[in-house]
Scaffold this motif. Sequence first.
Motif, short mmCIF file in Angstrom:
data_model
loop_
_atom_site.label_atom_id
_atom_site.label_comp_id
_atom_site.label_asym_id
_atom_site.label_seq_id
_atom_site.Cartn_x
_atom_site.Cartn_y
_atom_site.Cartn_z
N PRO A 45 -21.16 15.27 -14.75
CA PRO A 45 -21.82 13.96 -14.59
C PRO A 45 -21.43 13.32 -13.26
CG PRO A 45 -20.85 14.16 -16.77
CD PRO A 45 -20.42 15.36 -16.00
N MET A 47 -20.79 10.40 -12.21
CA MET A 47 -19.70 9.43 -12.15
C MET A 47 -18.33 10.12 -12.20
SD MET A 47 -21.24 6.76 -11.56
CE MET A 47 -20.39 5.23 -11.85
N ASP B 30 -27.62 -5.90 -14.47
CA ASP B 30 -27.21 -4.75 -15.30
C ASP B 30 -25.69 -4.69 -15.42
OD1 ASP B 30 -29.63 -3.84 -16.01
OD2 ASP B 30 -29.58 -1.99 -14.81
N PHE B 33 -20.18 -1.71 -16.16
CA PHE B 33 -19.33 -0.75 -16.88
C PHE B 33 -20.04 -0.12 -18.06
CE2 PHE B 33 -16.67 -3.40 -14.37
CZ PHE B 33 -15.80 -2.49 -13.81
N VAL B 34 -19.61 1.05 -18.41
CA VAL B 34 -20.08 1.84 -19.55
C VAL B 34 -21.61 2.02 -19.57
CG1 VAL B 34 -19.81 2.26 -22.02
CG2 VAL B 34 -18.07 0.95 -20.79
N ASP B 35 -22.33 1.12 -20.23
CA ASP B 35 -23.76 1.36 -20.45
C ASP B 35 -24.61 1.26 -19.19
OD1 ASP B 35 -23.32 1.75 -23.07
OD2 ASP B 35 -23.66 -0.35 -23.64
N LEU B 37 -24.13 0.82 -15.01
CA LEU B 37 -23.83 1.75 -13.92
C LEU B 37 -22.89 2.86 -14.40
CD1 LEU B 37 -24.35 2.22 -10.90
CD2 LEU B 37 -22.45 0.68 -10.38
N GLY B 38 -22.11 2.59 -15.44
CA GLY B 38 -21.23 3.62 -16.02
C GLY B 38 -19.87 3.70 -15.38
N LEU B 39 -19.39 2.59 -14.83
CA LEU B 39 -18.06 2.60 -14.23
C LEU B 39 -17.00 2.62 -15.34
CD1 LEU B 39 -18.58 -0.06 -11.41
CD2 LEU B 39 -18.93 2.40 -11.31
N ASP B 40 -15.77 3.03 -14.97
CA ASP B 40 -14.69 3.08 -15.96
C ASP B 40 -13.52 2.17 -15.57
OD1 ASP B 40 -13.26 4.47 -14.02
OD2 ASP B 40 -13.77 6.43 -14.86
N ASP B 43 -12.20 2.27 -12.09
CA ASP B 43 -13.11 1.60 -11.16
C ASP B 43 -12.87 0.09 -11.17
OD1 ASP B 43 -14.47 3.94 -10.36
OD2 ASP B 43 -15.66 3.89 -12.19
#
Lengths: 247, 86
Positions: A45, A47, B30, B33-35, B37-40, B43
């Motif tokens: 993925p 990311m 938007d 995080f998560v849903d 852009l999906g950063l963790d 980040d």
Amino acid sequence: MAGFTLEAWTALAPSLETKEDWTKWLSENTDIAEHQLKVNLKHVPMMLRRRFNTLGKCAMGAIHQLGLEDPNIPCVFASQHGDTKLTLSLLEGIGKHEDMSPTGFSLAVHNAVSGLFSIIHHNNREITAIAAMQGLIASALFEAIGQLQVSEKVLCIVYDMPLPSLYQPFSQSSEFPYALALVLSRDNENSLSLTYQKEGEAGQHLHSNPKSELQGFLAFLLDQSDGYQCRLNGSTWALQKTVNHAG
Amino acid sequence: MTALQTELKEMIIECLDLEDVEAEEIDNDDPLFVDGLGLDSIDALEIGLALQKRYGIKLDSNSEETRAHFANVNALADLVKNHRTI
């Protein structure tokens, strides 16, 4: 004697992607240019893909080439120095009193690549990250053979890259980034064996640096030599195909 | 306001190595995080460090308030704007 079966193996380095490439490199010993590294990480993925630098890309690329049906197996990740380039850049930042990047810090640990691997492949099995100053490949094999006592299969990764020039006067390192990925299993055949050699039986081909160690092991994998010998903690060990006495 | 949001998006892309992402692709509303852009969580720490370096903003990493500031680009822009007017 410790026996096991080598089910599959791959090796990846810049411009060395197939077994033919490695065979050619063994005979011609060409210089490897790091910028020629091509690794397809499309299965990772996006990311998570950004977290891999050169060393991690080699490891993930070599594992991908294995085409594992089930990557949820115990793993051994072995690297002599790990990503020392990253560690050095963090130390230089500390020297300049800069705040440290949390990402850089998290990726500078020795089990960073195996950690990312486990996230990507949902691997929740035993994962060992080892560092060895001598006999890296043999150390990795020993650890993997140990895991085989309780598991059917083990994924074994040996991966390294050159040390930053600052450190090179003090320690040997690989001349280029590479990764070897092997799948070891136990079965009745145990077609390979790692055997302790009595002192004095040590062969001519003891490897004096990481490059000759890698060359010796690849020559064995590519059937160009009968055995692979290495020195580990003062002892000599030989990896050989098991002679079938019954046959 | 739009300029600040673009600036923040470019900061996020740069400090998080989001090589394949363009600033225009990140929606101001938007979730980051998560849903969205999906950063963790790593980040989040990295963005916190970037805000401190670039705008001098110091955040408490565990507070609910910080969580709200990191919801999306608009919330981050409000944080920077309010910090500047203090």
